[in-house]
Structures are given as C-alpha cells and as structure tokens.
Design an enzyme around this catalytic site. Sequence first.
Site, PDB file in Angstrom:
ATOM      1  N   ASP A  56       0.818  -1.209   0.000  1.00 30.05           N
ATOM      2  CA  ASP A  56       0.000   0.000   0.000  1.00 30.05           C
ATOM      3  C   ASP A  56       0.852   1.259   0.000  1.00 30.05           C
ATOM      4  O   ASP A  56       0.492   2.265  -0.606  1.00 30.05           O
ATOM      5  CB  ASP A  56      -0.926   0.003   1.219  1.00 30.05           C
ATOM      6  CG  ASP A  56      -2.099  -0.961   1.047  1.00 30.05           C
ATOM      7  OD1 ASP A  56      -2.328  -1.422  -0.083  1.00 30.05           O
ATOM      8  OD2 ASP A  56      -2.770  -1.237   2.053  1.00 30.05           O
ATOM      9  N   LYS A 175      -8.383   4.062  11.729  1.00 31.40           N
ATOM     10  CA  LYS A 175      -8.881   2.921  12.507  1.00 31.40           C
ATOM     11  C   LYS A 175      -8.113   2.783  13.822  1.00 31.40           C
ATOM     12  O   LYS A 175      -8.702   2.477  14.860  1.00 31.40           O
ATOM     13  CB  LYS A 175      -8.781   1.630  11.705  1.00 31.40           C
ATOM     14  CG  LYS A 175      -9.341   0.418  12.442  1.00 31.40           C
ATOM     15  CD  LYS A 175      -9.223  -0.849  11.631  1.00 31.40           C
ATOM     16  CE  LYS A 175      -9.801  -2.036  12.409  1.00 31.40           C
ATOM     17  NZ  LYS A 175      -9.068  -2.298  13.657  1.00 31.40           N
TER      18      LYS A 175
END
EC number: 2.7.1.23
Length: 278
Positions: A56, A175
């Site tokens: 990522d 998160k």
Amino acid sequence: MTQTNYSGKVQRVAIIANGKYQSKRVVSKLFAALRDDKDFYLSKHNPDIVISIGGDGMLLSAFHMYEKDLDRVRFVGIHTGHLGFYTDYRDFEVDKLLEDLRKDKGEKISYPVLHVKLTLQDGRIIESRALNEATIKRIEKTMVADVLINGVKFERFRGDGISVSTPTGSTAYNKSLGGAILHPTIEALQLTEISSLNNRVYRTLGSSVIIPKHEHIEIVPKRLGTYTLSVDNKTFSHKNVAKVEYSLDSKKISFVATPFHTSFWERVKDAFIGEFDS
C-alpha cells in the site's frame, strides 16, 4: 463501475516498484512480457495504466507521482509482502494480471480523494491531495485549535492533533485512532481526534465525525508555533499556521476494474479478522 472511451488503442503502462528483491523479480517479468506486446507501450510519461509493485505504501507513492493525471490514469497493484487494501494481485499472479490487462476494455472503479488547503499567517497557500488521510499536530506543546464544520464552530480541541481521512483511508491510521470503517464508495470525510483532553474543564465530542461530501472542515490553531502536517506518507513542518481546510477533491482515484478487484469487506475481514468458525 464505469467504462472509459476505450477504442482498442495501445495502452501506455508505467511500472512503479519498491527496491525489494521480490518486487524486482516481478518488474523483470512484467517488462519481458509487455516490452514486445503490440497492445502496450512501456513509459512513465503520461501513462494510461500505472502498475504499482510492493504494498500500500508503494501505491501511495505512485498515486502522488500521478495525482495531477487522475482524470486519465488508472492504477492496479501487485503486492509482494503482506495483504494490502490497494493491491489486487499477489506476486505469483503476474500471468493472471497480464491476461486481464489484455482483456481490458477501459472499465474502472473510482474512490474519493481528500483535498487539503493549508494557509499560513503570511498569506501563503499550500494545496495537496491525500488518498488515505491528512493529520495536523503541534510539535512543542498541546495543540489548541478551533474545529469548524461547514462554517459552524463545532468545538475547541485540545490534544495531540486531528486526523481527516477518506473512506479508503478509514482502515489505516483512522482505525487505530478508533474511527469508523467506511466503504470506499461512500463520498464522505471522517474527522478523528488524536488523544484529546477531556475533563470538566476541557470538553470535545471525543468520537469520530462523518462529514458528507458537499461540506468541509476547517482547523484553526489558536497558538503560534511549529506544526507538522502529514499527507499520506509525507510529512511537512510549518510555522505560524493560520488554518487547514479539508474537503473532497474534484478528482477521484481510479483502479482498473479487473475480476481480481476484491470485495472491500473481504479485504477488511482478511486484514483484521481472518478466518473464523461458522
């Protein structure tokens, strides 16, 4: 899923990779396969498709390399390490990617991008885009800042800092701060506090806030000093920040809509939950 005006033209392909051994092996295989293929032209200049090889973090870097071309370029990722949210193929699935690219008809899946506008006390303006999130923190002491949502003074924040994330970025730093996970097709921003001070003297909402796409967020620091502004995987330091504004950008990031573009909820399950007994 949408389809571009595909006319069977030769696709310009850029390959962006990290320096890991496994990534280099994938690059070599892709170059060998695409170099002599009449349907593709390898070039990092004005590509139609960007293939990111790594994880990522590598795709974030590829995004920032081509963020000015988002209205034209599509991305596809190969991950050579741990499971990634932006990478559809594993390093042993290069042949499958090549097969899907040869069948490609220009279809794409698009997700929102964050627009960040930083205004300094001297009037200078610095604008940038984020795929995951942008955070602001004060270096020397506790950050004190007013938070305005769509022009409404919402709260006076005291704490370490504030993060504003995109739906795709909701599974990243957001998160870990206790924010909600949003499906990437939801066009919204998420504001999440970083270690806010909450007691009988100082009070903030204390939970993440979801902001709809047509509204914006302003962070107005109330104390002079040096602030760090992180935009995805890049961090900058600025003195005397007047305000930072966040909104959804007019452009989106687009991915090649291959059969391997995994369900978002499948990715969330694999990354955070794993297999469980039925």
